[in-house]
Design an enzyme around this catalytic site. Structure first.
Site, PDB file in Angstrom:
ATOM      1  N   SER A  83      -9.408  -1.617   7.053  1.00 53.58           N
ATOM      2  CA  SER A  83      -8.842  -1.277   5.745  1.00 53.58           C
ATOM      3  C   SER A  83      -8.140  -2.414   5.016  1.00 53.58           C
ATOM      4  O   SER A  83      -7.839  -2.290   3.833  1.00 53.58           O
ATOM      5  CB  SER A  83      -7.880  -0.093   5.878  1.00 53.58           C
ATOM      6  OG  SER A  83      -8.634   1.081   6.055  1.00 53.58           O
TER       7      SER A  83
ATOM      8  N   LYS B 129       0.860  -1.179   0.000  1.00 51.70           N
ATOM      9  CA  LYS B 129       0.000   0.000   0.000  1.00 51.70           C
ATOM     10  C   LYS B 129       0.903   1.237   0.000  1.00 51.70           C
ATOM     11  O   LYS B 129       2.003   1.206   0.579  1.00 51.70           O
ATOM     12  CB  LYS B 129      -0.845  -0.045   1.277  1.00 51.70           C
ATOM     13  CG  LYS B 129      -1.939   0.986   1.391  1.00 51.70           C
ATOM     14  CD  LYS B 129      -2.699   0.763   2.710  1.00 51.70           C
ATOM     15  CE  LYS B 129      -3.869   1.706   2.852  1.00 51.70           C
ATOM     16  NZ  LYS B 129      -4.657   1.426   4.074  1.00 51.70           N
TER      17      LYS B 129
ATOM     18  N   SER C 279      -9.555   0.946   3.086  1.00 48.15           N
ATOM     19  CA  SER C 279      -8.755   1.836   2.274  1.00 48.15           C
ATOM     20  C   SER C 279      -7.656   1.127   1.471  1.00 48.15           C
ATOM     21  O   SER C 279      -7.116   1.704   0.537  1.00 48.15           O
ATOM     22  CB  SER C 279      -8.102   2.903   3.160  1.00 48.15           C
ATOM     23  OG  SER C 279      -7.217   2.300   4.087  1.00 48.15           O
TER      24      SER C 279
END
Lengths: 446, 461
Positions: free
Chosen positions: B176, B77, B152
């Site tokens: 997330s 990420k 996310s």
């Protein structure tokens, strides 16, 4: 007399940088004042870069507790670090890691010759970077040096026990002595290694309640300025109170040139720091046994020594505090004063000579060296006039040029004669006396 | 496609010299470059030449005693700082920011020989559950391109689901990792707080942030976790507890274990397809010898307000450093969702309000922790749906901030309590959207939830 109508109510906040090897929350070198270049003792943590995390310096925490114990404080066995938020370019994270409601130490006391001062709390935090405002290529620029960012900083807060400007200065000096003696801080005042703040207000003599206002005098960097600033504030505030006005809640600075305090910002619009526990640093727990161990490791405190030096050798604290830097220096000077006493040397004069660097301090070479330099110096202040006369005669005899040139009007030749004479004389011989002797001898030759 | 295989299988083939690292990495970088056009799952990708050069070097140095992750392509990420590529956290505030150091989790993976391919799209700063709150292109769900990938860590889940990498490192503050894993039909692990170092993770909410993997199976997750878990002297919130050998306990006997089912999370007000799939999966576990017990945890109703009070407070503080003075752009570049959270948190921490808001949030968090401690006296694991709904269409959550917050309803409690939770796919809706189930465990009981998830996955395949 306005001053007698009011009583000073004063407490102090003193910041001191701890001299640990590394910074408070990272491994960077803690030596901001000797760094050869700006921004060299930095890393992602003290620059507040994305993703970096603080790791608390264990030694700094132990030293804070050491100071607390020396100041007779109670120690919080459960403590934590909090975030204090404000925006400023020298504060890279947008918050300072400090301690809010659970400082490491609280409820202490220190005695001074002007009366006791209670310690409200001692907490540990990180210092900020440093802003430099400069002109480069005709442009005014603001530069940031992060060498100081995250250097461990203790804050010692007193109760409002200080009764006079002198009291404040005596307390602050004593605290500096203690910090140095414990070998945890250098307290270099000029560089900002120790910073003084006084909260000053007045109350009518017949009242005992705390006044409903206070002015905060910030960033004072000398004990003399501290005294002057408080004395100034007493006058200023008494004047306002006399005219039955209210004194404004303010932060003020000290202008040494104008010998006056000046307003910096109003306290009414004080910032909201939005304190909350720093989630990156787990709470710190101590056991009573760990505190006991730290207490046992504490050296004999300087107070005992200072008191003895005062009674035994009539040495004022103001002077002795300067040399009582560590436990070791305490022992050394004790021996020096003893030796001096035996030789009939006044300790007061001896110490003044050391402090003004006229003679070598005992920690630089030896006690014997200090004593002999002192003896030489006091003896050679005045050169034996007979001896001087015969020496000058000899110089003029050896260097006939001197007299010839002098009478030709080249008066600067005296300088050469002086050099010849001074080289043969003890170090601290009085040059005025020597010059007079040379001139007299030349006049004789006329 | 090689990347459809498990890491174990890839490691075996490398050892048998049936494939090379170059082949594997070449497939990964080519697919990533190609699919990213469609999925937008990467914010940045490494240069193909560099990646292949690294692969060839690794082929040369390969030996059978290398770690299993040696030569395996992965992505992270964009909330992890890396020297290799820019780190943006999905925000224009950090556009073109290059970190001078690399996050611990990435360092550990690289030390094991895994090869970084690229950095995944996300909701900026982790603020969101749809990956739409971004200054970059929005991630599309590989199962259905009209739908969100969740968030996310949406880019991580999409990259794994599309088999562009073997695994990706996500970041889970309130769901997330699990939420996008569920929506993309892959497995995601939210670890115990402190199990994996956070050093180098761009903080959203420090007391809730956790670093964990997204992969195709519980077995792959176990392998990655073994590599990334452990104490880090640079993260004082990381645990000193020794790391378990998660891969060794995957196949342990699970019969007799007790599953807790909180009735608050199985109400009929949630999506019926999701509920039905999860209950069917629970039934499957019962057939494997597990027992179930219903739990009543009324404090769960307060999970969302507690989470937003604490997460917003911490994020308002964590994002204070992005002032544009030393790096990045100005604060005007924060998107509305982040601005909202910063304002909410600033308010909750303000003098006069902190007692009622932030501090009450912390007290309620303690109640939640107690409630879970009590629940775990009656069961070994707790099972709930991962998300209360199916992957939405684009714009549905972004335009509805409250709905956006409720998307985390089932996942936030694990972060507040600090316990691990694994999200695994358990079915598809009639529109072919993935449905996920999460198995929560006691603190540091990653081995136990990985074990159950693995048995479930191997017996249902």
């Amino acid at each position: 007399m306005t001053r007698q109508k009011y009583q000073l109510v004063c407490g102090m906040e003193i910041h001191a940088e701890l001299k640990t090897n590394s910074k408070m929350f990272c491994g960077c070198k803690n030596d901001p004042f000797h760094a050869p270049k700006p921004n060299i003792y930095t890393c992602p943590v003290c620059l507040g870069l994305p993703g970096a995390l603080p790791v608390a310096n264990k030694r700094a925490i132990e030293w804070t507790i050491k100071l607390g114990l020396a100041l007779d404080c109670k120690i919080n066995l459960f403590s934590k670090f909090d975030r204090k938020h404000y925006f400023y370019p020298d504060l890279p994270k947008g918050y300072q890691i400090s301690q809010y409601d659970l400082p490491f130490c609280y409820d202490g006391k220190i005695d001074t010759e002007h009366g006791p001062v209670r310690i409200h709390r001692i907490h540990l935090e990180e210092d900020t970077g440093k802003l430099l405002h400069k002109t480069i290529d005709d442009k005014s620029v603001s530069l940031i040096d992060f060498n100081r960012s995250s250097v461990p900083l203790v804050e010692i807060v007193t109760e409002p026990d200080i009764v006079s400007p002198e009291h404040a200065a005596v307390y602050a000096r004593k605290l500096r002595t203690l910090l140095r003696y414990l070998d945890i801080a250098n307290c270099d005042m000029e560089q900002g290694g120790m910073r003084l703040e006084a909260n000053v207000s007045l109350r009518p003599n017949d009242k005992t309640t705390l006044p409903n206002y206070k002015t905060e005098i910030k960033n004072i960097n000398s004990f003399r300025f501290l005294e002057q600033a408080i004395a100034f504030e007493i006058k200023r505030q008494a004047g306002i109170l006399d005219s039955e006005k209210t004194v404004r809640q303010q932060t003020r600075g000290w202008n040494a040139d104008k010998q006056a305090t000046y307003p910096q910002r109003s306290k009414e619009d004080a910032e909201d720091y939005r304190y909350f526990p720093d989630p990156d640093i787990p709470p710190i727990r101590f056991t009573a046994e760990q505190i006991k161990l730290l207490r046992n490791k504490l050296p004999k405190l300087p107070d005992t020594l200072l008191k003895r030096w005062h009674s035994e050798y009539s040495l004022p604290h103001k002077l002795t505090a300067e040399v009582l830097t560590t436990a070791a220096s305490g022992a050394l000077y004790e021996k020096l004063f003893q030796t001096a006493k035996k030789l009939g040397i006044p300790a007061n004069k001896l110490l003044k000579n050391i402090l003004s660097k006229k003679i070598t301090a005992p920690d630089q070479k030896s006690i014997e060296q200090t004593i002999s330099e002192y003896q030489n110096q006091t003896q050679s202040d005045e050169v034996d006039s007979k001896q001087l006369k015969s020496m000058v005669k000899q110089i003029l005899l050896d260097n006939p040029d001197i007299a010839i040139k002098y009478f030709q009007g080249q008066k600067q030749i005296i300088g050469f004669a002086m050099g010849q004479a001074m080289r043969r004389l003890p170090k601290n011989s009085d040059p005025v006396q020597v010059r007079a002797a040379i001139l007299a001898e030349l006049e004789n030759k006329k | 496609m090689l990347l459809e295989l498990s890491i174990d299988e890839l490691a075996a083939r490398l050892r048998k010299k049936e494939i090379t690292i170059e082949q594997l990495v070449s497939e990964s970088i080519d697919a990533s470059l190609q699919e990213n056009e469609k999925l937008n799952c990467y914010i940045s990708l490494r240069n193909k030449k560099d990646v292949l050069k690294e692969a060839r070097q690794k082929d040369l140095e390969f030996s059978v005693d290398k770690p299993k992750l040696y030569g395996i392509p992965f992505s992270v990420k964009d909330s992890y700082v890396t020297k290799e590529l820019p780190t943006t956290s999905g925000s224009a505030v950090l556009q073109n920011y290059h970190s001078p150091y690399t996050a611990t989790v990435v360092k550990k993976l690289q030390a094991a020989g895994a090869i970084l391919i690229g950095k995944n799209s996300q909701d900026s700063w982790g603020h969101g559950g749809s990956s739409e709150n971004t200054d970059f292109a929005v991630v599309k769900n590989p199962n259905n391109l009209k739908h969100i990938a969740g968030g996310s860590s949406g880019g991580s889940a999409a990259a794994v689901a599309a088999h562009l990498v073997s695994f990706s490192i996500g970041e889970d503050t309130g769901g997330s990792i699990r939420n996008p894993a569920s929506m993309c039909g892959v497995s995601g692990l939210k670890v115990t707080y402190g199990r994996v170092s956070r050093y180098g993770t761009i903080a959203y909410a420090s007391s809730l942030d956790t670093v964990g993997p997204i992969a195709n199976s519980a077995a792959d997750l176990a392998l990655v976790l073994e590599t990334i878990a452990g104490a880090d002297p640079k993260d004082s919130s990381s645990s000193q507890r020794p790391v378990d050998t998660y891969t060794k306990t995957l196949t342990q006997q699970i019969s007799g274990k007790k599953i807790g089912l909180p009735k608050q999370f199985f109400g009929d007000n949630y999506n019926p397809e999701v509920r039905a799939s999860v209950l069917a999966a629970v039934e499957k576990l019962r057939s494997l010898g597990l027992e179930t017990v219903e739990l009543d945890m009324p404090v769960l109703d307060y999970a969302i307000p507690i989470y937003y009070m604490i997460a917003a407070s911490e994020t308002s503080s964590n994002l204070a450093r992005y002032d544009g003075i030393r790096f990045g752009t100005g604060r005007d570049k924060f998107l509305p969702e982040s601005t909202r959270r910063i304002m909410l948190g600033t308010y909750a921490l303000s003098a006069g309000y902190a007692d009622e808001l932030y501090k009450n949030g912390q007290r309620a968090r303690t109640l939640l922790i107690n409630s879970y401690e009590k629940a775990f006296k009656n069961c070994d694991v707790i099972i709930t749906p991962t998300s209360p709904s199916l992957a939405q269409k684009f714009g549905e959550l972004l335009t509805n901030p409250i709905e956006n917050m409720l998307a985390d309803l089932f996942t936030v409690t694990c972060n507040l309590v600090g316990i691990p939770s694994i999200a695994i796919p358990v079915g598809r809706s009639k529109d072919n959207l993935s449905i996920g189930m999460q198995i929560m465990g006691k603190k540091f009981a990653e081995s136990s939830i990985l074990n159950i998830a693995h048995i479930y996955q191997t017996t249902t395949q």
